[in-house]
Design a protein around this motif. Structure first.
Motif, PDB file in Angstrom:
ATOM      1  N   THR A  30     -30.868   4.170 126.213  1.00  0.00           N
ATOM      2  CA  THR A  30     -30.592   4.491 124.813  1.00  0.00           C
ATOM      3  C   THR A  30     -30.463   5.992 124.579  1.00  0.00           C
ATOM      4  OG1 THR A  30     -32.930   4.500 124.247  1.00  0.00           O
ATOM      5  CG2 THR A  30     -31.753   2.436 123.952  1.00  0.00           C
ATOM      6  N   TRP A  31     -29.737   6.308 123.529  1.00  0.00           N
ATOM      7  CA  TRP A  31     -29.547   7.672 123.037  1.00  0.00           C
ATOM      8  C   TRP A  31     -29.596   7.581 121.521  1.00  0.00           C
ATOM      9  CZ3 TRP A  31     -26.089   9.486 119.504  1.00  0.00           C
ATOM     10  CH2 TRP A  31     -25.986  10.882 119.371  1.00  0.00           C
ATOM     11  N   HIS A  32     -30.086   8.636 120.884  1.00  0.00           N
ATOM     12  CA  HIS A  32     -30.046   8.680 119.419  1.00  0.00           C
ATOM     13  C   HIS A  32     -29.818  10.111 118.963  1.00  0.00           C
ATOM     14  CE1 HIS A  32     -34.084  10.429 118.953  1.00  0.00           C
ATOM     15  NE2 HIS A  32     -34.373   9.723 120.023  1.00  0.00           N
ATOM     16  N   SER A  33     -29.225  10.231 117.794  1.00  0.00           N
ATOM     17  CA  SER A  33     -28.968  11.542 117.204  1.00  0.00           C
ATOM     18  C   SER A  33     -30.257  12.106 116.606  1.00  0.00           C
ATOM     19  CB  SER A  33     -27.883  11.440 116.128  1.00  0.00           C
ATOM     20  OG  SER A  33     -28.316  10.605 115.075  1.00  0.00           O
ATOM     21  N   LEU A  34     -30.198  13.333 116.192  1.00  0.00           N
ATOM     22  CA  LEU A  34     -31.355  14.069 115.676  1.00  0.00           C
ATOM     23  C   LEU A  34     -32.091  13.313 114.581  1.00  0.00           C
ATOM     24  CD1 LEU A  34     -32.911  16.792 115.696  1.00  0.00           C
ATOM     25  CD2 LEU A  34     -31.257  17.614 114.013  1.00  0.00           C
ATOM     26  N   CYS A  35     -31.368  12.739 113.638  1.00  0.00           N
ATOM     27  CA  CYS A  35     -31.986  12.041 112.503  1.00  0.00           C
ATOM     28  C   CYS A  35     -31.845  10.528 112.604  1.00  0.00           C
ATOM     29  CB  CYS A  35     -31.372  12.541 111.193  1.00  0.00           C
ATOM     30  SG  CYS A  35     -31.707  14.270 110.871  1.00  0.00           S
ATOM     31  N   ASP A  36     -31.529  10.030 113.772  1.00  0.00           N
ATOM     32  CA  ASP A  36     -31.373   8.595 114.022  1.00  0.00           C
ATOM     33  C   ASP A  36     -30.311   7.933 113.152  1.00  0.00           C
ATOM     34  OD1 ASP A  36     -33.280   8.255 116.119  1.00  0.00           O
ATOM     35  OD2 ASP A  36     -34.866   8.462 114.628  1.00  0.00           O
ATOM     36  N   ASP A  37     -29.310   8.707 112.714  1.00  0.00           N
ATOM     37  CA  ASP A  37     -28.227   8.105 111.947  1.00  0.00           C
ATOM     38  C   ASP A  37     -27.192   7.451 112.861  1.00  0.00           C
ATOM     39  OD1 ASP A  37     -27.618  10.729 112.733  1.00  0.00           O
ATOM     40  OD2 ASP A  37     -27.607  11.442 110.677  1.00  0.00           O
ATOM     41  N   LEU A  38     -27.249   7.777 114.160  1.00  0.00           N
ATOM     42  CA  LEU A  38     -26.432   7.113 115.168  1.00  0.00           C
ATOM     43  C   LEU A  38     -27.317   6.846 116.378  1.00  0.00           C
ATOM     44  CD1 LEU A  38     -23.707   6.081 116.247  1.00  0.00           C
ATOM     45  CD2 LEU A  38     -23.249   8.419 117.042  1.00  0.00           C
ATOM     46  N   THR A  39     -27.334   5.601 116.809  1.00  0.00           N
ATOM     47  CA  THR A  39     -28.072   5.202 118.000  1.00  0.00           C
ATOM     48  C   THR A  39     -27.108   4.459 118.916  1.00  0.00           C
ATOM     49  OG1 THR A  39     -30.100   4.958 116.709  1.00  0.00           O
ATOM     50  CG2 THR A  39     -30.061   3.901 118.858  1.00  0.00           C
TER      51      THR A  39
END
Length: 142
Positions: free
Chosen positions: A77-86
């Protein structure tokens, strides 16, 4: 595939109807990098602005999947800084990778959430996607 849309905006078309677009660095000398992620289909569309620091390694994550074209166990898994894209990746038999993209309004409130999966051939298709995302992220000056 990385390209420009009809209005001259840089986009990465991950799959039919699923796009990353409009990378921008709003503050000079700051690592903040924002871009739009959009999913469009027959019945509607959803999108949000994704906040990252220099892309948060999305290109590196995709490149690591391409490098492991022979496969791996479980999900990565990967996620953006604010978890708006995972993004979640699973290797499947036959040499395919399923990427599950989750767009939301962030981890704290999560009032809405959209999820879709895209399928990619392991190896060259994943290398191309990683290279396109790298070019997309680095297209805006630091």
């Amino acid at each position: 595939m990385i390209d420009y849309d009809e209005s001259g905006v840089l986009v990465v078309q991950v799959a039919e109807g699923f796009l990353l677009s409009e990378p921008i660095r709003p503050y000079e000398g700051d690592p903040s990098l924002y871009f739009l992620v959009q999913a469009r289909g027959r019945w509607g569309s959803v999108g949000t602005t994704v906040e990252t620091w220099n892309g948060d390694g999305l290109d590196t994550f995709l490149a690591s999947l391409a490098g492991d074209f022979r496969g791996w166990q479980g999900a990565r898994t990967w996620h953006s800084l604010c978890d708006d894209l995972t993004l979640s990746a699973e290797h499947h038999s036959g040499g395919y990778v399923r990427l599950t993209w989750v767009i939301s309004d962030g981890a704290l409130s999560e009032e809405w959430r959209f999820e879709t999966s895209t399928w990619h051939e392991a190896g060259e298709d994943m290398r191309t996607l990683a290279a396109d995302v790298r070019a997309f992220i680095t297209s805006v000056a630091d």
